[in-house]
Scaffold this active site. Sequence first.
Site, mmCIF file in Angstrom:
data_model
loop_
_atom_site.group_PDB
_atom_site.id
_atom_site.type_symbol
_atom_site.label_atom_id
_atom_site.label_comp_id
_atom_site.label_asym_id
_atom_site.label_seq_id
_atom_site.Cartn_x
_atom_site.Cartn_y
_atom_site.Cartn_z
ATOM 1 N N LYS A 1 -8.352 3.610 -20.480
ATOM 2 C CA LYS A 1 -8.153 4.169 -21.612
ATOM 3 C C LYS A 1 -6.773 3.755 -22.690
ATOM 4 C CE LYS A 1 -12.637 5.165 -20.425
ATOM 5 N NZ LYS A 1 -12.508 5.463 -19.117
ATOM 6 N N TYR B 1 -16.576 13.659 -18.039
ATOM 7 C CA TYR B 1 -17.212 12.371 -18.014
ATOM 8 C C TYR B 1 -17.936 12.697 -16.753
ATOM 9 C CZ TYR B 1 -16.847 7.601 -16.139
ATOM 10 O OH TYR B 1 -17.044 6.248 -16.056
ATOM 11 N N ARG C 1 0.803 -1.309 -0.425
ATOM 12 C CA ARG C 1 -0.176 -0.101 0.034
ATOM 13 C C ARG C 1 0.858 0.974 0.113
ATOM 14 N NH1 ARG C 1 -3.579 1.206 4.423
ATOM 15 N NH2 ARG C 1 -3.056 -0.633 5.643
ATOM 16 N N ASP D 1 -7.781 16.973 -17.891
ATOM 17 C CA ASP D 1 -7.994 15.805 -17.589
ATOM 18 C C ASP D 1 -7.813 15.369 -19.088
ATOM 19 O OD1 ASP D 1 -9.607 13.236 -18.658
ATOM 20 O OD2 ASP D 1 -11.001 13.347 -17.555
#
Length: 481
Positions: A292, A202, A148, A267
Amino acid sequence: MDFGGDDMDAGMRDTDGTGVGADTGLDSGRGGTTRFGTGPDAGTTGTTATVGTTGTTATVGTIGTTATVGTTGTGISPPRGGARGRTRALATEAVHAGREDLARSGLHAAPIDLSTTYPSYDSRGEAARIDAFAADGAEPEGPPVYGRLGNPTVARFETALARLEGTESAVAFASGMAALSAVLLVRNALGLRHVVAVRPLYGCSDHLLTAGLLGSEVTWVDPAGIEDALRPDTGLVMVESPANPTLAEVDLRAVAHACGSVPLLADNTFATPVLQRPAERGARLVLHSATKYLGGHGDVMAGVVACDEEFAGRLRQVRFATGGVLHPLAGYLLLRGLSTLPVRVRAASASAAELAGRLAADPRVTRVHYPRIGGAMIAFEVAGDPHEVIAGVRLITPAVSLGSVDSLIQHPASISHRIVAEGDRHGAGVSDRLLRMSVGLEDVDDLWADLDAALGHATAGRAAEGGGLNLREEPAGSAAG
């Protein structure tokens, strides 16, 4: 076909001579999609225009210099600091960034480290490193401590993406939404809960801000209204350019100037660093849904924020506390995906530009949106029933998400932006007739044949219904990628 350009940094280029992008001098401002049309105003304002119904070829981009997708000498300035002090091209960095030590280690492919924990006999040293991480979130020096806190395979991807975006650091997360959430939490922790944002975004990003799920308050504005919307508790300005799903563009440099000292989050999922690097235009934070184009094969889910090291440290602390870590296998797949990113973007962009031109000349299509900087995304509005187009494709996959090697098409009002209120969708230009297509690496004529047949299917369905448009709206629900 050439497409009109916007102010995408007249100095942008890819020194390998094979980039995709525009070398122009026109500020796009709001609504910066290339304009297609047959009327006297076609291509003159940087907004979309209705395509004529006679099937004549559209005039495109009559203001500013034009750019041809995939031409020699276009693209983006490559990262600096390559081997032996030379400037390396973006394509070279995509292949080698994050991997420079492999040959000296006797390796060719990057290893996948699946460990969740790491042995250490020096507990005092471990304590000191954990204290250092708690102070500023800097990556612990020496061997890894715990999954982590960080992972060596994921770190390679982060290094490579930072190099491609031209930032000091990058921090990877389990998804793009996890990455955006971490940014908001960092600012919220400082009492800066107010966000100024420009639509469209988005759909799930829009919902996260609007619903205040993380305690944020959002003010939606046009780019010209950003400066006036800033408040003492404004912690972030967010834009997406080209935007999902309309492909509208904003002048990132002008927006960054309007932000003043408030961090700008851009973005860059649709453009990728192949087409633009927002950090060079003033954005402090660059967000990617790495699911993507960065992954590029539809088989990995991830998000990443490229930024300066100070902000990266805070993001690592949030990632450690919330557990939104990226799995090492995903990190490996993303690193592998980056190596072909410039080639994939160039090839898919060339096909997308060709398809955008054909759609603009088709009387069954009323409007086409295509970004001035190019790219592999197209949005278009149809005269017939968009649901019938979705039902009619055979080669193109009717599915959410984008950026894969295969072409995908979806109806934003039903899926990716369904979670956004109808009035807000329409106000952002997301009409009920809009379809969004992610162009892949198939032959462009095969893609056009499939689109042509699907558009014919929709037109036939409309004629059978007497010319009416039956959108068959579904109940509102969750949005996907």
